[in-house]
Structures are given as C-alpha cells and as structure tokens.
Design a protein around this motif. Structure first.
Motif, short mmCIF file in Angstrom:
data_model
loop_
_atom_site.label_atom_id
_atom_site.label_comp_id
_atom_site.label_asym_id
_atom_site.label_seq_id
_atom_site.Cartn_x
_atom_site.Cartn_y
_atom_site.Cartn_z
N ASP A 118 -2.53 7.40 2.94
CA ASP A 118 -1.47 6.54 2.38
C ASP A 118 -0.61 5.96 3.49
O ASP A 118 -0.26 4.78 3.47
CB ASP A 118 -0.60 7.32 1.39
CG ASP A 118 -1.33 7.64 0.09
OD1 ASP A 118 -2.38 7.02 -0.18
OD2 ASP A 118 -0.85 8.54 -0.64
N TRP A 120 -1.58 5.48 6.56
CA TRP A 120 -2.47 4.54 7.26
C TRP A 120 -2.48 3.19 6.56
O TRP A 120 -2.38 2.14 7.21
CB TRP A 120 -3.87 5.14 7.30
CG TRP A 120 -4.94 4.25 7.86
CD1 TRP A 120 -5.70 3.37 7.17
CD2 TRP A 120 -5.35 4.15 9.22
NE1 TRP A 120 -6.58 2.74 8.01
CE2 TRP A 120 -6.38 3.19 9.28
CE3 TRP A 120 -4.95 4.76 10.40
CZ2 TRP A 120 -7.01 2.85 10.46
CZ3 TRP A 120 -5.59 4.42 11.57
CH2 TRP A 120 -6.60 3.47 11.59
N GLU A 121 -2.60 3.21 5.25
CA GLU A 121 -2.67 1.97 4.47
C GLU A 121 -1.40 1.14 4.59
O GLU A 121 -1.45 -0.07 4.41
CB GLU A 121 -2.95 2.28 2.99
CG GLU A 121 -4.34 2.81 2.72
CD GLU A 121 -5.42 1.80 3.03
OE1 GLU A 121 -5.23 0.61 2.76
OE2 GLU A 121 -6.48 2.22 3.55
N LYS A 122 -0.28 1.78 4.87
CA LYS A 122 0.99 1.06 4.96
C LYS A 122 1.26 0.48 6.34
O LYS A 122 2.21 -0.27 6.52
CB LYS A 122 2.13 2.00 4.55
CG LYS A 122 2.08 2.35 3.08
CD LYS A 122 3.15 3.34 2.70
CE LYS A 122 2.99 3.72 1.23
NZ LYS A 122 3.68 4.93 0.88
N ASN A 127 -4.13 -1.95 8.98
CA ASN A 127 -4.64 -2.53 7.75
C ASN A 127 -5.32 -3.87 8.05
O ASN A 127 -6.43 -4.13 7.58
CB ASN A 127 -3.49 -2.71 6.76
CG ASN A 127 -3.96 -2.83 5.34
OD1 ASN A 127 -5.03 -3.34 5.09
ND2 ASN A 127 -3.15 -2.38 4.41
N GLU A 130 -8.60 -3.33 9.91
CA GLU A 130 -9.68 -2.92 9.01
C GLU A 130 -10.22 -4.11 8.22
O GLU A 130 -11.44 -4.26 8.08
CB GLU A 130 -9.18 -1.85 8.04
CG GLU A 130 -8.97 -0.49 8.68
CD GLU A 130 -10.24 0.11 9.24
OE1 GLU A 130 -11.28 0.12 8.54
OE2 GLU A 130 -10.20 0.57 10.39
#
Length: 179
Positions: A118, A120-122, A127, A130
């Motif tokens: 979570d 990482w996604e922020k 992001n 990726e």
C-alpha cells in the motif's frame, strides 16, 4: 586517496550527521570532474573499500546513504549514526515491549506485505516507473526477438531498480540467446 583526499578532509571537517550534496559540489571540493561512471553507475558510489573514492568517505567515518543519478545528488551519513540506529533496532528487537516488537516482524506475513505494498502504491515515482515498465514490456517491446528491444528493457530495469548491471549489452545478448 589521491584525487579524493580533499573530499576526505571536507567530510572530516563537517559537524553534522547527514550531508546532502550534488555531484557538482563534490567536483568543486576535489577540484576535478567526477568520472563518467559516477554519473552512470550506482556501483561507483558503493560503500566498499576497494575504490579510492569510497576509501575517502569511509576513512572519514561516512557512508553513502542515498543516491539519485537522475538529480546527480548523493546523501552521506556518518557511520556512527548508522551504528546508533542499528543499536536501537537491536534494542527494540530484544525488548519485552510487545508494541515495539510488532513494528519489526521477524518474518513477513500477509498483513505486513499488504501494508508495504500500500505504501509502495502511494509513491508517485515508483508507481509511474511501474506503469512505464508495463508499457515498455507489454506494448512497445512485448517480445525478446530484437536486441534493441531487449536492451531497452534491461536498461530501464537497471535504471529504475538500481540493479548495478555494468554491461547491459552482454546481458541483453544473453537474454536474446535464451528466448
């Protein structure tokens, strides 16, 4: 230390525990240009004493803590500070305080992994990296049949993840033979 003796002297004189600097500032301190490899390869900045540049900061009691080749910047931290942090972590790990122990799990579990994913996604930069890699691998260069496509993918992975692949061409040739 030779060329990097002025960097050693500068680091010895600092009265702070963290130093954020640019490649340009280091070049001003050593009164010379950094080699091309310093601008292109994270390994040049590795905290391993086989190189004269590393010897200059390690003998001064410093280590590279963070490197950004894109911004041409590097963060140094005093080794004594790293030891203090490690001592605190060891103290927390051996503590009887369950709350502190829960912050540093001995083994990852699904909940810990989800928490970090979570986070990482922020992070915008990761992001976007990726998403860029997905475009590269799935849309622009989906197959490994041309050395140019493979070289693009290997170079992107090497840059985004700082994998320290020194010879991306040879790695790309190997992948081409394997596929």
């Amino acid at each position: 230390m030779g060329k990097y003796s002025p960097l050693y002297n500068y680091l010895i004189s600092l009265k702070i525990n963290n130093w954020q600097t640019t490649f340009h500032e280091i070049e001003s301190i050593i009164n010379s240009s950094l080699p091309t490899s310093a601008y292109n390869y994270p390994a040049w900045w590795a905290n391993q004493e086989y190189s004269t540049q590393c010897e200059s900061w390690k003998k001064a009691g410093w280590a590279v803590a963070n490197l950004n080749l894109f911004d041409k910047s590097v963060d140094f931290i005093k080794i004594s500070e790293i030891k203090k942090v490690n001592e605190k972590i060891d103290k927390i790990k051996t503590s009887k305080n369950k709350e502190l122990l829960e912050e540093i799990p001995d083994t990852p579990n699904a909940e810990v992994i989800k928490t970090y994913l979570d986070k990482w996604e922020k992070l915008e930069n990761y992001n976007l990296q990726e998403k860029s890699l997905n475009l590269l691998f799935n849309n622009f260069c989906p197959q490994n049949i041309k050395i140019e496509d493979i070289l693009l993918k290997v170079s992107a992975l090497n840059d985004f993840y700082s994998t320290n692949i020194f010879d991306t061409y040879t790695v790309s040739k190997h992948i081409l033979k394997c596929d």
